[in-house]
Design a protein around this motif. Structure first.
Motif, PDB file in Angstrom:
ATOM      1  N   PRO A   7      31.338  36.501  41.786  1.00 54.37           N
ATOM      2  CA  PRO A   7      32.648  36.323  42.419  1.00 54.37           C
ATOM      3  C   PRO A   7      33.692  37.172  41.709  1.00 54.37           C
ATOM      4  O   PRO A   7      33.624  37.339  40.489  1.00 54.37           O
ATOM      5  CB  PRO A   7      32.962  34.838  42.239  1.00 54.37           C
ATOM      6  CG  PRO A   7      31.858  34.256  41.421  1.00 54.37           C
ATOM      7  CD  PRO A   7      30.945  35.341  40.968  1.00 54.37           C
ATOM      8  N   THR A  62      41.170  41.554  36.466  1.00 57.58           N
ATOM      9  CA  THR A  62      41.951  41.800  35.238  1.00 57.58           C
ATOM     10  C   THR A  62      41.330  41.120  34.023  1.00 57.58           C
ATOM     11  O   THR A  62      41.918  41.138  32.938  1.00 57.58           O
ATOM     12  CB  THR A  62      43.414  41.288  35.365  1.00 57.58           C
ATOM     13  OG1 THR A  62      43.403  39.859  35.447  1.00 57.58           O
ATOM     14  CG2 THR A  62      44.108  41.874  36.576  1.00 57.58           C
ATOM     15  N   GLY A  63      40.166  40.508  34.192  1.00 58.54           N
ATOM     16  CA  GLY A  63      39.521  39.791  33.088  1.00 58.54           C
ATOM     17  C   GLY A  63      39.179  40.734  31.943  1.00 58.54           C
ATOM     18  O   GLY A  63      38.898  41.921  32.147  1.00 58.54           O
ATOM     19  N   GLY A  65      33.723  39.235  33.092  1.00 58.61           N
ATOM     20  CA  GLY A  65      33.273  38.121  33.933  1.00 58.61           C
ATOM     21  C   GLY A  65      33.033  38.497  35.389  1.00 58.61           C
ATOM     22  O   GLY A  65      32.103  38.001  36.027  1.00 58.61           O
ATOM     23  N   LEU A  78      37.155  37.948  46.791  1.00 62.56           N
ATOM     24  CA  LEU A  78      37.857  36.940  47.596  1.00 62.56           C
ATOM     25  C   LEU A  78      39.163  37.478  48.169  1.00 62.56           C
ATOM     26  O   LEU A  78      40.006  36.717  48.632  1.00 62.56           O
ATOM     27  CB  LEU A  78      38.120  35.701  46.728  1.00 62.56           C
ATOM     28  CG  LEU A  78      36.977  34.709  46.432  1.00 62.56           C
ATOM     29  CD1 LEU A  78      36.315  34.260  47.743  1.00 62.56           C
ATOM     30  CD2 LEU A  78      35.927  35.233  45.502  1.00 62.56           C
ATOM     31  N   VAL A  91      44.985  36.741  40.033  1.00 57.91           N
ATOM     32  CA  VAL A  91      45.135  35.813  41.160  1.00 57.91           C
ATOM     33  C   VAL A  91      44.716  34.408  40.722  1.00 57.91           C
ATOM     34  O   VAL A  91      44.019  34.223  39.715  1.00 57.91           O
ATOM     35  CB  VAL A  91      44.319  36.290  42.391  1.00 57.91           C
ATOM     36  CG1 VAL A  91      44.878  37.604  42.929  1.00 57.91           C
ATOM     37  CG2 VAL A  91      42.835  36.403  42.076  1.00 57.91           C
ATOM     38  N   GLU A 145      39.006  31.208  34.817  1.00 55.73           N
ATOM     39  CA  GLU A 145      39.110  31.515  33.370  1.00 55.73           C
ATOM     40  C   GLU A 145      39.939  30.493  32.616  1.00 55.73           C
ATOM     41  O   GLU A 145      40.070  30.591  31.399  1.00 55.73           O
ATOM     42  CB  GLU A 145      39.760  32.895  33.164  1.00 55.73           C
ATOM     43  CG  GLU A 145      38.944  34.078  33.642  1.00 55.73           C
ATOM     44  CD  GLU A 145      37.740  34.363  32.759  1.00 55.73           C
ATOM     45  OE1 GLU A 145      37.520  33.622  31.779  1.00 55.73           O
ATOM     46  OE2 GLU A 145      37.013  35.313  33.072  1.00 55.73           O
ATOM     47  N   SER A 202      50.524  44.543  25.573  1.00 54.67           N
ATOM     48  CA  SER A 202      49.114  44.806  25.786  1.00 54.67           C
ATOM     49  C   SER A 202      48.895  46.285  26.147  1.00 54.67           C
ATOM     50  O   SER A 202      48.052  46.960  25.558  1.00 54.67           O
ATOM     51  CB  SER A 202      48.641  43.892  26.921  1.00 54.67           C
ATOM     52  OG  SER A 202      47.286  43.676  26.821  1.00 54.67           O
TER      53      SER A 202
HETATM   54  C1  LIG Z   1      47.487  43.302  30.761  1.00 54.78           C
HETATM   55  C2  LIG Z   1      46.713  42.006  30.770  1.00 54.78           C
HETATM   56  C3  LIG Z   1      47.301  40.877  30.226  1.00 54.78           C
HETATM   57  C4  LIG Z   1      46.597  39.656  30.236  1.00 54.78           C
HETATM   58  N1  LIG Z   1      47.216  38.552  29.737  1.00 54.78           N
HETATM   59  C5  LIG Z   1      46.588  37.349  29.800  1.00 54.78           C
HETATM   60  C6  LIG Z   1      47.237  36.170  29.322  1.00 54.78           C
HETATM   61  O1  LIG Z   1      48.366  36.186  28.846  1.00 54.78           O
HETATM   62  N2  LIG Z   1      46.569  35.000  29.431  1.00 54.78           N
HETATM   63  C7  LIG Z   1      45.311  34.923  29.975  1.00 54.78           C
HETATM   64  O2  LIG Z   1      44.766  33.814  30.088  1.00 54.78           O
HETATM   65  N3  LIG Z   1      44.671  36.033  30.407  1.00 54.78           N
HETATM   66  C8  LIG Z   1      45.275  37.231  30.343  1.00 54.78           C
HETATM   67  N4  LIG Z   1      44.639  38.360  30.791  1.00 54.78           N
HETATM   68  C9  LIG Z   1      43.248  38.263  31.287  1.00 54.78           C
HETATM   69  C10 LIG Z   1      43.142  38.014  32.805  1.00 54.78           C
HETATM   70  O3  LIG Z   1      44.295  38.439  33.486  1.00 54.78           O
HETATM   71  C11 LIG Z   1      42.878  36.534  33.095  1.00 54.78           C
HETATM   72  O4  LIG Z   1      41.608  36.147  32.577  1.00 54.78           O
HETATM   73  C12 LIG Z   1      42.920  36.196  34.590  1.00 54.78           C
HETATM   74  O5  LIG Z   1      42.829  34.788  34.743  1.00 54.78           O
HETATM   75  C13 LIG Z   1      41.813  36.855  35.398  1.00 54.78           C
HETATM   76  O6  LIG Z   1      42.171  36.756  36.755  1.00 54.78           O
HETATM   77  P1  LIG Z   1      41.557  37.758  37.828  1.00 54.78           P
HETATM   78  O7  LIG Z   1      42.055  37.321  39.156  1.00 54.78           O
HETATM   79  O8  LIG Z   1      41.815  39.151  37.457  1.00 54.78           O
HETATM   80  O9  LIG Z   1      40.011  37.398  37.693  1.00 54.78           O
HETATM   81  P2  LIG Z   1      38.740  38.361  37.583  1.00 54.78           P
HETATM   82  O10 LIG Z   1      38.867  39.240  36.387  1.00 54.78           O
HETATM   83  O11 LIG Z   1      38.491  38.998  38.887  1.00 54.78           O
HETATM   84  O12 LIG Z   1      37.606  37.278  37.319  1.00 54.78           O
HETATM   85  C14 LIG Z   1      37.600  36.521  36.154  1.00 54.78           C
HETATM   86  C15 LIG Z   1      36.427  35.521  36.193  1.00 54.78           C
HETATM   87  O13 LIG Z   1      36.652  34.579  37.215  1.00 54.78           O
HETATM   88  C16 LIG Z   1      35.584  34.568  38.151  1.00 54.78           C
HETATM   89  N5  LIG Z   1      36.191  34.355  39.460  1.00 54.78           N
HETATM   90  C17 LIG Z   1      37.192  35.081  40.031  1.00 54.78           C
HETATM   91  N6  LIG Z   1      37.533  34.525  41.208  1.00 54.78           N
HETATM   92  C18 LIG Z   1      36.734  33.443  41.384  1.00 54.78           C
HETATM   93  C19 LIG Z   1      36.592  32.460  42.398  1.00 54.78           C
HETATM   94  N7  LIG Z   1      37.359  32.464  43.495  1.00 54.78           N
HETATM   95  N8  LIG Z   1      35.660  31.487  42.248  1.00 54.78           N
HETATM   96  C20 LIG Z   1      34.874  31.441  41.130  1.00 54.78           C
HETATM   97  N9  LIG Z   1      34.959  32.352  40.150  1.00 54.78           N
HETATM   98  C21 LIG Z   1      35.882  33.338  40.272  1.00 54.78           C
HETATM   99  C22 LIG Z   1      34.893  35.910  37.992  1.00 54.78           C
HETATM  100  O14 LIG Z   1      33.526  35.834  38.347  1.00 54.78           O
HETATM  101  C23 LIG Z   1      35.084  36.154  36.505  1.00 54.78           C
HETATM  102  O15 LIG Z   1      34.087  35.485  35.774  1.00 54.78           O
HETATM  103  C24 LIG Z   1      45.292  39.593  30.786  1.00 54.78           C
HETATM  104  C25 LIG Z   1      44.717  40.743  31.330  1.00 54.78           C
HETATM  105  C26 LIG Z   1      45.412  41.935  31.318  1.00 54.78           C
HETATM  106  C27 LIG Z   1      44.755  43.144  31.914  1.00 54.78           C
END
Ligand SMILES: Cc1cc2nc3c(=O)[nH]c(=O)nc-3n(C[C@H](O)[C@H](O)[C@H](O)COP(=O)(O)OP(=O)(O)OC[C@H]3O[C@@H](n4cnc5c(N)ncnc54)[C@H](O)[C@@H]3O)c2cc1C
Length: 463
Positions: free
Chosen positions: A71, A76-77, A81, A93, A142, A149, A331
Motif C-alpha cells: 500500500p 514521504t516515509g 515502508g 490510494l 496523507v 506510521e 530536514s
Molecule cells: C521532509 C519530511 C519531513 C518529515 N517529518 C515527519 C515528522 O515530523 N513526523 C513524522 O511522523 N514523520 C515525518 N516524516 C515521515 C513521513 O512523512 C511520515 O511517515 C508520513 O506519515 C508518511 O505518510 P505518507 O502518506 O507519505 O506514507 P507513505 O510513505 O506512502 O507510506 C508509509 C507507510 O504507510 C503504509 N501505508 C500508506 N497508506 C496506507 C494505507 N492506506 N493503508 C495501509 N498502509 C498504508 C505504506 O505501506 C508504508 O508502510 C517526514 C518526511 C519528510 C520527507
C-alpha cells in the motif's frame, strides 16, 4: 518478473480498475520504487483503485496468485515502508482523496486515506476545529500514511500523536475481507482494540480505506518563542524548568548548532542566532488569551533561569510563521552539509537528551562523520542525521557502523530506535536490539493471523 505477473494478470487488474489505472511503464515503476529513504525495489505494476471494493478485488486477485502487495500513500516515509522489497503490485490510494464529513456536533472528521494532512487541518480550522498531529511533511503526506506510521510532530508533547485521534477505520484485509473498527464515539470497549492495532502497522496488516478522526476545538491564540543557549545541556534544563513551572507547551523543538548553520545557509541568511549558540529552542504555547499570556511569561522565565542567551517572542503571525519556517526547512536544508542523510528518529526519556547528545558527539569523533541533530525535546524524540557523500563508500560503511552504535546506545538509555518514522525495511535488522525474541514471535503470530500467505507488504518490520 515472476511468472504470474504477465499480460494475462495485467488484463485481470484492468478488468477491476480499468486499463488507465494499471501502470506498468518504466517511469511510473521508477517513481513508485522509492520513498524519502531513496532505496528499494521497483514494483512490477502500480494500481490505482477508486474505492474500497476495487481495493478488495485487487487484493483478492493478488492473493490468488501469491503476488506481493504494497500500500502507498504520498511516499514521504523515511524507512522504505511504501516501497516493494520483492516487486509485485503497489496499490496507490491516491484516488481515495475525499474529506467525507466534518461532523461539528460530534467533533469528528471522516476521511478517505489520501487526504493531505495539511488540507484536512485547513478544512477543520475553517469551522473552528483542530486536528493537531503535525508531521513536518504535512503539506505532502496523507492521512492514510500518517495512520499507518502513527505520525507525530511538534505538537505531540501536548496533544499526542496520530493514534490519539483515530477513532475508527475501514480496512481491507490481506484476504480481501473488509472490516470496520471503532466508530464516531470516544468510548468503545467492545472486543479487542483492533483500531489501534492497525495504527502504526506500516501497511502490513491491512489497507486502510476510510478513517474516523477525533477533532478538538481550535486554540484561539498562540505565542511562539525562540530561545538560544550556549549548549544542549542548558536547553534541556530550560525544558525541565518549563515542566516544573507546570506549563505543557504545544511545541518544544530543539535545534543544535550544526543544524542551525545548515538552515541559515539554505535560507541564505547570515545567521539565525547570536554567535556562540550551541542550541535553540522553538517553543509555542496555545489556548485562550489570558492563559497564553501567563504561560508565555513562565516559559520566558524558565529559559532565562537555564541561562538562555536570548529569548524572543514573535510579535505577529508573520514573525511566527518565519520562526516555524526555520523548523520546517531543517530536514531539507541538511543537504547543505552532504547530499545523503541517514535520518534516525530515536527517542530517549527527555532527561537523558544530554546523554544522547554525548553519545552522538562520541560517534562523530569515532567514525569521523557529520551528524546534525534536531527534534522534539518535549518527547525526547531527536532526529539524528548521519550525513554522507553517496560516492564515498568508506564514509557510508562508517555511517552504518555508527548507526548500529547509535541504536545500541539509545536502547541502553531506555529509549526507542523509532519514535515516528517506523521500521519499514531500513530499520528491520535493528528491531531485536529493542524487542525480545518473545515479543517479535508474538508480533509474527499476529501478522500470520491477518496475512497467512505473507502477501501484504512483505519484508517490512521483521528482521
Ligand atoms: C521532509 C519530511 C519531513 C518529515 N517529518 C515527519 C515528522 O515530523 N513526523 C513524522 O511522523 N514523520 C515525518 N516524516 C515521515 C513521513 O512523512 C511520515 O511517515 C508520513 O506519515 C508518511 O505518510 P505518507 O502518506 O507519505 O506514507 P507513505 O510513505 O506512502 O507510506 C508509509 C507507510 O504507510 C503504509 N501505508 C500508506 N497508506 C496506507 C494505507 N492506506 N493503508 C495501509 N498502509 C498504508 C505504506 O505501506 C508504508 O508502510 C517526514 C518526511 C519528510 C520527507
Amino acid at each position: 518478473m515472476r511468472a504470474a505477473l504477465g499480460p494475462a494478470f495485467f488484463t485481470k487488474l484492468a478488468a477491476i480498475v480499468s486499463a488507465q489505472h494499471v501502470k506498468i511503464d518504466d517511469a511510473v515503476r521508477v517513481a513508485y520504487g522509492a520513498d524519502a529513504l531513496k532505496r528499494g525495489r521497483q514494483p512490477d505494476a502500480v494500481v490505482l483503485p477508486a474505492n474500497t471494493e476495487e481495493v478488495a478485488a485487487v487484493v483478492r486477485l493478488c492473493g490468488r496468485h501469491r503476488i506481493p502487495i504494497v500500500p502507498r500513500g504520498a511516499g514521504t516515509g523515511y524507512t522504505g515502508g511504501a516501497v516493494p522489497t520483492h516487486g509485485g503490485v503497489v496499490i496507490s490510494l491516491e484516488r481515495l482523496n475525499r474529506i467525507l464529513e466534518i461532523d461539528e456536533a460530534n467533533l469528528v472528521a471522516v476521511v478517505e486515506p489520501h487526504v493531505v494532512t495539511g488540507a484536512l487541518q485547513a478544512a477543520v480550522e475553517k469551522v473552528g476545529l483542530f486536528y493537531p498531529p503535525d508531521p513536518a511533511s504535512l503539506n505532502e503526506s496523507v492521512i492514510g500514511g500518517n495512520v499507518a506510521e502513527c505520525a507525530g510532530g511538534p505538537r505531540a508533547f501536548k496533544y499526542g500523536t496520530t493514534k490519539q485521534y483515530v477513532l475508527g477505520l475501514e480496512v481491507v484485509l490481506p484476504t480481501g475481507e473488509v472490516v470496520r473498527t471503532g466508530g464516531k464515539v470516544v468510548k468503545n470497549v467492545v472486543g479487542y482494540d483492533l483500531t489501534h492495532l492497525f495504527v502504526g502497522s506500516e501497511g502490513t496488516l491491512g489497507i486502510i480505506t476510510r478513517i474516523i478522526l477525533r477533532l478538538v476545538p481550535r486554540p484561539p491564540v498562540q505565542a511562539t518563542l525562540r530561545a538560544t543557549f550556549r549548549d544542549v545541556e542548558a536547553a534541556v534544563q530550560a525544558v525541565i524548568n518549563i515542566i516544573r513551572a507546570r506549563v505543557v507547551p504545544a511545541a518544544v523543538e530543539l535545534i543544535d548548532g550544526d543544524s542551525l548553520e545548515a538552515v541559515a545557509q539554505y535560507l541564505q541568511v547570515r545567521s539565525l542566532a547570536p554567535g556562540g549558540t550551541g542550541a535553540m529552542l522553538l517553543l509555542e504555547v496555545d489556548g485562550v488569551p489570558p492563559a497564553v499570556a501567563e504561560e508565555a511569561t513562565r516559559v520566558e522565565s524558565a529559559c532565562a533561569e537555564a541561562g538562555a542567551t536570548e529569548v524572543l517572542r514573535a510579535g505577529d503571525e508573520a514573525e511566527r510563521q518565519e520562526l516555524w519556517r526555520v523548523r520546517r526547512e531543517l530536514s531539507r536544508s541538511l543537504k547543505m552539509i552532504a547530499p545523503l542523510k541517514y535520518n534516525h528518529d530515536v527517542v530517549v526519556p527527555k532527561g537523558r537528551i544530554p546523554s544522547l547528545f554525548a553519545l552522538v558527539h562520541r560517534l562523530r569523533e569515532e567514525y569521523r562523520l557529520r551528524i546534525p541533530c534536531f527534534g522534539h525535546a518535549g518527547d525526547g524524540n531527536i532526529h539524528v542525521n548521519i550525513m554522507v557523500d553517496p560516492n564515498d563508500a568508506a564514509e557510508i560503511a562508517r555511517a552504518h557502523e555508527a548507526e548500529r552504535a547509535l541504536f545500541e546506545g539509545v536502547v541502553a538509555l531506555e529509549g526507542s530506535i523509532s519514535g515516528e518514522h517506523g521500521i519499514g525495511f531500513a530499520k528491520a535488522p535493528f528491531v531485536p536490539l529493542e524487542l525480545t525474541a518473545e515479543t517479535i514471535a508474538l508480533m509474527k503470530r499476529l501478522k500470520r493471523a491477518f496475512d497467512p500467505d505473507d502477501i501484504l507488504n512483505p519484508g517490512k518490520i521483521f528482521p
